[in-house]
Design an enzyme around this catalytic site. Structure first.
Site, mmCIF file in Angstrom:
data_model
loop_
_atom_site.group_PDB
_atom_site.id
_atom_site.type_symbol
_atom_site.label_atom_id
_atom_site.label_comp_id
_atom_site.label_asym_id
_atom_site.label_seq_id
_atom_site.Cartn_x
_atom_site.Cartn_y
_atom_site.Cartn_z
ATOM 1 N N ASP A 188 0.842 -1.205 0.000
ATOM 2 C CA ASP A 188 0.000 0.000 0.000
ATOM 3 C C ASP A 188 0.880 1.258 0.000
ATOM 4 O O ASP A 188 0.369 2.380 -0.039
ATOM 5 C CB ASP A 188 -1.037 -0.003 1.126
ATOM 6 C CG ASP A 188 -0.417 -0.103 2.505
ATOM 7 O OD1 ASP A 188 0.816 -0.198 2.615
ATOM 8 O OD2 ASP A 188 -1.190 -0.087 3.495
ATOM 9 N N SER A 189 2.206 1.066 -0.014
ATOM 10 C CA SER A 189 3.132 2.172 -0.288
ATOM 11 C C SER A 189 2.768 2.798 -1.632
ATOM 12 O O SER A 189 3.134 3.943 -1.921
ATOM 13 C CB SER A 189 4.582 1.670 -0.314
ATOM 14 O OG SER A 189 4.706 0.535 -1.147
ATOM 15 N N LYS A 230 -1.233 -9.402 2.799
ATOM 16 C CA LYS A 230 -0.383 -8.986 3.920
ATOM 17 C C LYS A 230 -1.169 -8.047 4.814
ATOM 18 O O LYS A 230 -1.934 -7.207 4.319
ATOM 19 C CB LYS A 230 0.891 -8.291 3.408
ATOM 20 C CG LYS A 230 1.775 -7.761 4.537
ATOM 21 C CD LYS A 230 3.168 -7.402 4.058
ATOM 22 C CE LYS A 230 3.317 -6.023 3.481
ATOM 23 N NZ LYS A 230 2.922 -4.902 4.350
ATOM 24 N N GLU A 261 9.883 -4.453 9.733
ATOM 25 C CA GLU A 261 10.256 -3.155 9.162
ATOM 26 C C GLU A 261 10.891 -2.250 10.202
ATOM 27 O O GLU A 261 10.312 -1.993 11.260
ATOM 28 C CB GLU A 261 9.025 -2.467 8.543
ATOM 29 C CG GLU A 261 9.404 -1.113 7.926
ATOM 30 C CD GLU A 261 8.429 -0.579 6.888
ATOM 31 O OE1 GLU A 261 7.405 -1.239 6.620
ATOM 32 O OE2 GLU A 261 8.697 0.514 6.341
ATOM 33 N N ASP A 311 -1.207 -6.043 -0.207
ATOM 34 C CA ASP A 311 -1.475 -5.456 1.119
ATOM 35 C C ASP A 311 -2.970 -5.254 1.322
ATOM 36 O O ASP A 311 -3.663 -4.748 0.426
ATOM 37 C CB ASP A 311 -0.812 -4.074 1.210
ATOM 38 C CG ASP A 311 0.503 -4.114 1.963
ATOM 39 O OD1 ASP A 311 0.785 -5.112 2.654
ATOM 40 O OD2 ASP A 311 1.260 -3.126 1.862
ATOM 41 N N GLU A 370 -0.878 -5.638 8.636
ATOM 42 C CA GLU A 370 0.000 -5.074 9.663
ATOM 43 C C GLU A 370 -0.550 -5.367 11.042
ATOM 44 O O GLU A 370 -1.766 -5.389 11.243
ATOM 45 C CB GLU A 370 0.122 -3.547 9.469
ATOM 46 C CG GLU A 370 0.786 -3.170 8.160
ATOM 47 C CD GLU A 370 0.979 -1.662 7.989
ATOM 48 O OE1 GLU A 370 0.747 -0.895 8.955
ATOM 49 O OE2 GLU A 370 1.350 -1.257 6.874
HETATM 50 O O1 KIV Z 1 3.625 -1.092 1.553
HETATM 51 C C1 KIV Z 1 4.744 -1.580 1.357
HETATM 52 O O2 KIV Z 1 5.382 -1.376 0.319
HETATM 53 C C2 KIV Z 1 5.307 -2.417 2.408
HETATM 54 C C3 KIV Z 1 6.771 -2.709 2.339
HETATM 55 C C4 KIV Z 1 7.551 -1.487 2.570
HETATM 56 C C5 KIV Z 1 7.155 -3.807 3.244
HETATM 57 O O3 KIV Z 1 4.616 -2.803 3.287
#
Ligand code: KIV
Length: 257
Positions: free
Chosen positions: A46-47, A115, A184, A85, A117
């Protein structure tokens, strides 16, 4: 052609001490380039919200944003394991909410895993998804979706209490049945201790060399970011190359060349 990477491949790699390479990707072209470079896992992080959509944080990213980009990455992939994510607010309410979001993402994109968090508080959800056949990647330490709680993207685990808490978070997510866990921005020795004490691959980002795998953000590796985190080494300077290429082209256009 390279054999399809699966959850079993990653667990076997941990056992055989083979270091895996993860990289974020947000579109089909990037996925093709990453595969040509031999990357094992593509993470549609989600970056995306910060590096591609212009947000200051990952919080505004929606499930539809993730689906659009994850489906594109899947289309550009032949063998890599593709992880999507779960966006902020689409899984934390209950295991059932997480299942609904994950099932929708898996069905509409064709990706391999989701994924999420969080540590101890998310362990029940990881177990719920795992028991229903969904491959889950955990993410502890500096968790960008908690930016409003912490106020910065700095290293976590620098106090004794937080160090211990992150250690317990990681173990609880591993015990709950996650396939891998992102660590992270935590101290190297904490990442090493977690890596030694879990049976699934640890995926480090700013967490030292001891991790079983490493992940970086596409823009940081290629030198495309305006501001990269201090731990991210750029292996090219594509931002400068792009500015210079476009400026040269613009000059030629204006000069009727
Ligand atoms: O959102 C993302 O790109 C991430 C990575 C930095 C691990 O969670």
């Amino acid at each position: 052609m390279k054999k399809k990477v699966t959850a079993a491949t990653l667990l076997a790699a941990k056992k055989n001490k083979q270091t895996q390479v993860w990289l974020t990707a947000y579109d089909a072209g990037a996925a093709r380039i990453a595969e040509e470079a031999g990357v094992d896992v593509l993470l549609v992080g989600d970056s995306l919200g910060m590096v591609n959509l212009g947000y200051d944080t990952t919080i505004p990213v929606t499930t539809d944003d993730m689906i659009l980009h994850t489906a594109a990455v899947v289309r550009g992939t032949t063998y890599a394991w593709v992880v999507c994510d779960l966006p902020f607010g689409t899984y934390q309410q209950s295991p059932e909410q997480a299942l609904q979001t994950s099932a929708h993402i898996l069905q509409t994109t064709g990706c391999d895993a989701v994924k999420l968090e969080g540590g101890k508080a998310m362990a029940e959800t990881v177990q719920f998804l795992n028991e229903r056949g969904i491959a889950v990647v955990g993410h502890v330490g500096m968790t960008p979706q908690s930016i409003k709680k912490f106020g910065n993207f700095k290293q976590r685990g620098t106090t004794d209490t937080e160090y211990q808490s992150i250690y317990e978070d990681a173990l609880s997510i591993a015990d709950a049945g996650a396939v891998a866990i992102v660590l992270e921005c935590i101290p190297d020795d904490l990442a090493a201790k977690i890596t030694a004490d879990i049976g699934i691959p640890s995926v480090g980002i700013g967490a030292g060399k001891a991790c079983d795998a490493q992940v970086l953000v596409w823009h940081d590796v290629l030198g495309l970011s305006e501001q990269a985190p201090p731990f991210a080494k750029a292996y090219a300077n594509l931002r400068q190359d792009a500015v210079s290429a476009i400026s040269t082209w613009a000059q030629e256009v204006r000069g009727k060349a």
